[in-house]
Scaffold this active site. Structure first.
Site, PDB file in Angstrom:
ATOM      1  N   CYS A  54       0.856  -1.182   0.000  1.00  0.00           N
ATOM      2  CA  CYS A  54       0.000   0.000   0.000  1.00  0.00           C
ATOM      3  C   CYS A  54       0.896   1.238   0.000  1.00  0.00           C
ATOM      4  O   CYS A  54       1.814   1.343   0.823  1.00  0.00           O
ATOM      5  CB  CYS A  54      -0.905  -0.015   1.234  1.00  0.00           C
TER       6      CYS A  54
ATOM      7  N   CYS B  45      -4.882   0.696   6.799  1.00  0.00           N
ATOM      8  CA  CYS B  45      -5.132   2.144   6.867  1.00  0.00           C
ATOM      9  C   CYS B  45      -6.457   2.566   6.228  1.00  0.00           C
ATOM     10  O   CYS B  45      -6.817   3.736   6.295  1.00  0.00           O
ATOM     11  CB  CYS B  45      -3.980   2.915   6.221  1.00  0.00           C
TER      12      CYS B  45
ATOM     13  N   CYS C 104      -8.432  -5.593  -9.658  1.00  0.00           N
ATOM     14  CA  CYS C 104      -8.047  -4.509 -10.560  1.00  0.00           C
ATOM     15  C   CYS C 104      -7.633  -3.332  -9.688  1.00  0.00           C
ATOM     16  O   CYS C 104      -8.486  -2.662  -9.093  1.00  0.00           O
ATOM     17  CB  CYS C 104      -9.232  -4.167 -11.463  1.00  0.00           C
TER      18      CYS C 104
END
Length: 165
Positions: free
Chosen positions: A77, A128, A149
């Site tokens: 991330c 998060c 995706c």
């Protein structure tokens, strides 16, 4: 009859913006290990990252250099570095966005998204709460049948060699 319809309409409008719904959004934000104010996120993320990760925008198709990655490593991330996808589960779906058939278990959450007028499964970071992309049921049939995706700007790539340093 007019008064009854007017009263039902008024009740319906007020119930759509109830305090209970606003409170549930606050508790949803507190369910994540990492929570920051919008000002903090804006300061830490690039404008493109902020729009995708915090405002659920979508980057332009075929715009991510992560589409070209074909080496071993981990996609994390971009907001919190939580490991999201192993590169071995990345494939070219032809969609124009990085696609994976499975995440690291427990590192994402799926949330129902109806923003376009139909139901989709939104992928968010379990650490998060950042928006990553969506899951569709048109992935490789020989594995999971799922296509995650994911916006390239929502991730950073760490090679196995970088990780071992």
């Amino acid at each position: 009859m007019k008064y009854i319809l007017l009263m039902l309409l008024t009740i319906g409008l007020y119930s759509c913006d109830s305090k209970a719904q606003n409170d549930s959004n606050k508790s949803e934000a507190s369910e994540f290990e990492i929570t920051k104010s919008e000002a903090e996120w804006k300061k830490e993320l690039t404008p493109a990252e902020y729009q995708v990760l915090r405002k659920s925008a979508t980057e332009p198709r075929n715009s991510s250099p992560l589409n070209q990655i074909d080496e071993s490593g981990t996609f994390v991330c971009a907001a919190c570095k939580n490991p999201i996808y192993n590169a071995k589960y990345k494939y070219d779906s032809g969609s124009g966005w990085p696609s994976f058939d499975r995440p690291f278990e427990g590192n994402i959450k799926l949330k129902t998204d109806r923003k376009l007028g139909y139901q989709r499964q939104e992928v968010i970071c379990a650490k998060c709460g950042s928006h990553l992309g969506h899951v569709f049921n048109d992935g490789p049939k020989e594995t999971t049948g799922k296509r995650h995706c994911i916006n390239g700007v929502a991730m950073k790539f760490i090679t196995d060699q970088e990780k071992s340093k």
